[in-house]
Design an enzyme around this catalytic site. Structure first.
Site, PDB file in Angstrom:
ATOM      1  N   GLU A  33      42.244  51.710  46.309  1.00 29.81           N
ATOM      2  CA  GLU A  33      43.595  52.197  46.598  1.00 29.81           C
ATOM      3  C   GLU A  33      43.632  53.696  46.878  1.00 29.81           C
ATOM      4  O   GLU A  33      44.709  54.258  47.103  1.00 29.81           O
ATOM      5  CB  GLU A  33      44.518  51.842  45.427  1.00 29.81           C
ATOM      6  CG  GLU A  33      44.700  50.340  45.271  1.00 29.81           C
ATOM      7  CD  GLU A  33      44.930  49.933  43.828  1.00 29.81           C
ATOM      8  OE1 GLU A  33      45.520  50.732  43.073  1.00 29.81           O
ATOM      9  OE2 GLU A  33      44.501  48.827  43.460  1.00 29.81           O
ATOM     10  N   TRP A  89      45.514  40.784  41.851  1.00 25.34           N
ATOM     11  CA  TRP A  89      44.401  40.119  42.518  1.00 25.34           C
ATOM     12  C   TRP A  89      43.210  39.928  41.604  1.00 25.34           C
ATOM     13  O   TRP A  89      42.368  39.063  41.838  1.00 25.34           O
ATOM     14  CB  TRP A  89      43.964  40.917  43.747  1.00 25.34           C
ATOM     15  CG  TRP A  89      43.267  42.216  43.423  1.00 25.34           C
ATOM     16  CD1 TRP A  89      43.820  43.349  42.908  1.00 25.34           C
ATOM     17  CD2 TRP A  89      41.881  42.500  43.602  1.00 25.34           C
ATOM     18  NE1 TRP A  89      42.882  44.332  42.757  1.00 25.34           N
ATOM     19  CE2 TRP A  89      41.673  43.849  43.172  1.00 25.34           C
ATOM     20  CE3 TRP A  89      40.791  41.783  44.074  1.00 25.34           C
ATOM     21  CZ2 TRP A  89      40.428  44.458  43.215  1.00 25.34           C
ATOM     22  CZ3 TRP A  89      39.542  42.402  44.115  1.00 25.34           C
ATOM     23  CH2 TRP A  89      39.377  43.719  43.688  1.00 25.34           C
ATOM     24  N   ASP A  90      43.133  40.737  40.535  1.00 31.54           N
ATOM     25  CA  ASP A  90      41.961  40.639  39.663  1.00 31.54           C
ATOM     26  C   ASP A  90      41.905  39.316  38.913  1.00 31.54           C
ATOM     27  O   ASP A  90      40.849  38.926  38.435  1.00 31.54           O
ATOM     28  CB  ASP A  90      41.901  41.826  38.693  1.00 31.54           C
ATOM     29  CG  ASP A  90      43.231  42.163  38.057  1.00 31.54           C
ATOM     30  OD1 ASP A  90      44.211  42.346  38.781  1.00 31.54           O
ATOM     31  OD2 ASP A  90      43.286  42.239  36.824  1.00 31.54           O
ATOM     32  N   LYS A 124      38.262  54.926  44.452  1.00 31.71           N
ATOM     33  CA  LYS A 124      38.819  54.684  43.119  1.00 31.71           C
ATOM     34  C   LYS A 124      38.030  53.613  42.383  1.00 31.71           C
ATOM     35  O   LYS A 124      37.663  53.760  41.221  1.00 31.71           O
ATOM     36  CB  LYS A 124      40.280  54.249  43.236  1.00 31.71           C
ATOM     37  CG  LYS A 124      40.922  53.874  41.898  1.00 31.71           C
ATOM     38  CD  LYS A 124      42.341  53.364  42.079  1.00 31.71           C
ATOM     39  CE  LYS A 124      42.962  52.984  40.738  1.00 31.71           C
ATOM     40  NZ  LYS A 124      44.328  52.448  40.889  1.00 31.71           N
ATOM     41  N   GLN A 125      37.805  52.492  43.057  1.00 30.91           N
ATOM     42  CA  GLN A 125      37.106  51.373  42.435  1.00 30.91           C
ATOM     43  C   GLN A 125      36.236  50.701  43.485  1.00 30.91           C
ATOM     44  O   GLN A 125      36.527  50.767  44.684  1.00 30.91           O
ATOM     45  CB  GLN A 125      38.093  50.377  41.850  1.00 30.91           C
ATOM     46  CG  GLN A 125      39.023  49.742  42.854  1.00 30.91           C
ATOM     47  CD  GLN A 125      40.198  49.036  42.195  1.00 30.91           C
ATOM     48  OE1 GLN A 125      40.743  49.493  41.215  1.00 30.91           O
ATOM     49  NE2 GLN A 125      40.602  47.913  42.758  1.00 30.91           N
TER      50      GLN A 125
END
Length: 785
Positions: free
Chosen positions: A493, A366-367, A596-597
């Site tokens: 995630e 997706w990035d 996580k992000q």
């Protein structure tokens, strides 16, 4: 962690080059092979030495060329993907072995008296200069330069020159095409690639004069590849040559007597082609033609074309910084590698590692749409359009995947090379549905920024329609009339399979609204895709009724429903145990407030018109102390939001973390390939962070403000047919229209029309706020220079 000097990391600081000077550090081989990689989006060559050894991971890649492998499951389940895909290290044409009076040139032996390598961002070439003395005392000077052509996408070339320094010598060059070369086995890190054992099967090996060709196919995916080479040779005295081709090797051998001070020069042209459908003769003909074209063009013209291509790129995309020379070098390094990843993909994906290494098996995630395409959309829009055309070309696979999971519309894969889902980790591979909305949002952004009517007709409207259908079916209206999307995984995630992830819901809401606008704008295409008035009205209702979780007591948005009620994570005990995914069970991570992000924080940037300024600040203050940045995607997201909410110096540190991810190997895995999305995120941090650029509904606005460490910044953008440059100092911003029609913009909320005359506007002063603290052990990458 701090960085004091660029040379501490082996590189000289230069605004337009990455130069390694000094001895050969064998422990750095994997890193330098990645950092010095060349690519055009179709062919990728890692920066390994021409002599073949020493080498960490040789690496030659073709975009979209892969092998299938089984996905092992301890316990299978309905809808689990049956096979994975792994990028193949294809036929290596970089190899030019050198023997000096029968001694192999190998930098591990003898004495290296001079050695430097230079990746030049303006010529698009990798240069090398080495003075080496063999174990028996014979000294030679080696110069080489290589390129992967931006203008002739199937061609790469190397010029290799060797000169005896102190005496006449007999030199032997062996120029190879080598298939199935050994590669190191991966470790236990799940981000590394799977091992493939001799994935290529020989179909043809042929040669004549200075020309050779190998054709192979993969055992399971059924793809065919042709690799060819041809040469120009200059030798000052006499030479003997012979060529052979057999199975996995084609080799041209040149033996020459070279007087002291003269040179033996070899120019090697490499051509690559692959196909799932074309025959061996057809592939051979394609590569034959490419090599003939390269030989006719010649090295000097190939290089001149490369320089002109990059002149055009930098004229449209450069970011100039004053105040931190190493950061300037790193930003241009980032822009150059993002260009290399996407320039000539020609309707292929842009992998997470580009074509610089085997990490993540060569997959696209997706990035690509959320991090890489924003930069390309406003700097190299044709490349952005080509990647979206690739997504559209996989529409049938996405619709089949949705149908397999009982859904309408198109469900695009979490990770893939050819468009099939190949993630065996179902909480992401199945539940990470936001990827479909990310693709839709990238499509809408590209259409707004380019007015590409052909793309809209051929691809854009269908992408928006089929993804809208997915989300309209995935969600449902509850008893209170709110539209919910349950059982999904957002960007974070560490919080998987949740209800109403705010990022996913906002992305889906935007997708639904863009689809409604598209079918109203193009009723002819709405009819073609069977969109009724009732269906479009339903999409609109779903968007209007979308659930956006909010904690009234804390005054913050929830990353997902009930997130702020989860237990606290013990960050103190986690120090030294990052990344958490390698040290803790997911079951524990899923039940706690640990990120996580950047997820909610990223949403406040991408969908910023859904939040008030006060909400953005409170959200950042709440989630920044929970985010461990175990993903390279996180720092750039936090940086752009930190700049917006009033923490420019924290944003500067986070920009540094993003842009030095690879140059300083912050995640200890750069040997497996660059983090292309983090590098593209550095552009976002400069343009959207310190430049404050936003594009909501096609309205381009800016709110520039520099951190203390920078005294000046300028950046360039393409918006529809207008090319602009924005120059920012501590007090003012100046906007210039370089070409194209006048354009309506805004500066810190003040609207203006940019025409032929530059417009200079004052930057409002910022009231200082103390930024929140990162989790223990997760301080951003502060630079103390």
């Amino acid at each position: 962690m701090t960085a004091e000097h660029g040379h501490d990391f082996g590189f000289e600081i230069h605004p337009w080059q990455l130069k390694w000077r000094g001895g050969v550090d064998l422990d750095m081989l994997g890193r330098t092979e990645t950092l010095f990689a060349l690519s055009n989006g179709h062919i990728g060559l890692r920066g390994s030495f021409e002599e073949g050894e020493p080498v960490d991971h040789p690496g030659t890649y073709l975009n979209g060329f892969y092998e299938l492998r089984g996905l092992p499951y301890a316990e299978s389940g309905y809808g689990y993907p049956e096979s994975g895909q792994t990028v193949v290290n294809v036929t290596d044409g970089k190899i030019i072995r050198l023997l000096v009076e029968d001694e192999p040139m190998d930098l591990r032996y003898g004495r290296t008296e001079e050695h430097e390598r230079t990746l030049d961002f303006r010529t698009g070439t990798l240069r090398r200069h080495t003075v080496w003395t063999s174990p028996t005392g014979r000294k030679v000077r080696i110069k080489s330069e290589r390129l992967v052509s931006f203008t002739k996408r199937t061609i790469a070339a190397i010029r290799y020159e060797v000169e005896p320094v102190d005496e006449d010598m007999k030199l032997v060059l062996q120029s190879d095409l080598l298939a199935n070369e050994p590669v190191p086995a991966p470790g236990n890190d799940p981000r590394l690639a799977a091992a493939l054992d001799a994935p290529l099967v020989s179909d043809l090996a042929t040669c004549r004069n200075y020309w050779g060709m190998l054709v192979h196919h993969t055992k399971k995916s059924g793809l065919h590849i042709a690799a060819g080479m041809d040469h120009e040779i200059y030798f000052p005295d006499k030479a003997d040559t012979f060529i052979r081709a057999d199975g996995d090797l084609a080799r041209l051998t040149i033996a020459a007597n070279v007087p002291k001070g003269k040179s033996l020069t070899l120019t090697k042209y490499m051509g690559y082609g692959w196909s799932a459908r074309r025959s061996v003769p057809a592939l051979r003909a394609q590569v034959d033609a490419a090599l003939a074209m390269a030989m006719e063009t010649g090295w000097d013209s190939l290089k001149a074309d490369q320089v002109r291509y990059l002149e055009d790129f930098w004229r449209d995309a450069d970011v100039e910084l004053d105040g931190d020379p190493e950061l300037q070098q790193a930003v241009r390094f980032a822009l150059f590698h993002v260009l290399q990843a996407g320039a000539r993909g020609q309707s292929r994906a842009i992998p997470a590692k580009g074509l610089t290494g085997p990490g993540y098996d060569g997959h696209t995630f997706w990035d690509t749409e959320s991090f890489i395409l924003p930069m390309l959309t406003y700097t190299v829009p044709a490349a952005a359009g080509e990647e979206l055309r690739w997504r559209h070309s996989t529409m049938d696979k996405a619709k089949s995947r949705a149908a397999e999971l009982g859904q309408r519309g198109a469900m695009f894969p979490w990770r893939s090379i050819n468009g099939d889902e190949c993630s065996g980790y179902w909480p992401a591979g199945t539940a990470g549905v936001h990827v479909s909305a990310d693709i839709a949002n990238a499509t809408a952004r590209y259409l707004r920024a380019t007015n590409d009517e052909q793309f809209e007709t051929e691809c854009g409207v269908e992408l928006l329609v089929e993804t809208a259908r997915l989300f309209a079916g995935l969600g449902h209206h509850d008893v209170n009339g709110k539209f919910r999307i349950d059982g999904v995984t957002g960007p974070d995630e560490y919080t998987a399979v949740v209800n109403n992830n705010t990022f996913t819901n906002l992305a889906a809401q935007q997708n639904l609204r863009d689809a409604v606008a598209a079918v109203h704008r193009r009723p002819d295409l709405a009819e073609q895709f069977g969109v009724t008035t009732a269906e479009a009205a339903h999409w609109e209702a779903c968007a209007d009724d979308m659930t956006i979780p909010y904690d009234d007591a804390l005054g913050v948005h929830q990353q997902c429903e009930s997130f702020t009620l989860l237990g606290a994570w013990d960050f103190e005990s986690s120090v030294g145990r990052y990344p958490l995914l390698l040290n803790y069970p997911y079951y524990d991570l899923y039940r706690k407030q640990v990120v996580k992000q950047a997820d909610l924080v990223f949403a406040t940037y991408l969908f910023g018109d859904a939040f008030t300024p006060e909400q953005k600040l409170r959200n950042f203050d709440y989630y920044y102390p929970l985010t461990v940045r175990d993903s390279s995607l996180s720092a750039c997201c936090e940086a752009v939001t930190a700049a917006e909410v009033g923490y420019p110096d924290l944003a500067y540190d986070l920009l540094a973390e993003s842009v030095f991810t690879d140059l300083h190997d912050l995640h200890n895995n750069v040997s497996s390939g660059l983090h292309i999305a983090a590098l593209a995120g550095a552009w976002t941090d400069c343009v959207a962070g310190f430049g404050g650029m936003r594009d909501f509904g096609g309205n381009i606005t800016f709110a520039p403000r520099l951190p203390k460490r920078l005294t000046y910044m300028s950046f360039r953008m393409i918006i529809r047919d207008s090319k602009i440059v924005v120059a920012v100092d501590k007090d003012n911003a100046t906007y210039r229209l370089l070409s194209g029609p006048p354009i309506d913009l805004a500066h810190h909320g003040e609207k203006f029309t940019l025409e032929s005359a530059p417009v200079t506007m004052h930057i409002p002063e910022l009231e200082y706020r103390e930024p929140p603290k990162a989790p223990p052990g997760c301080d951003p990458y502060r630079r103390e220079i």
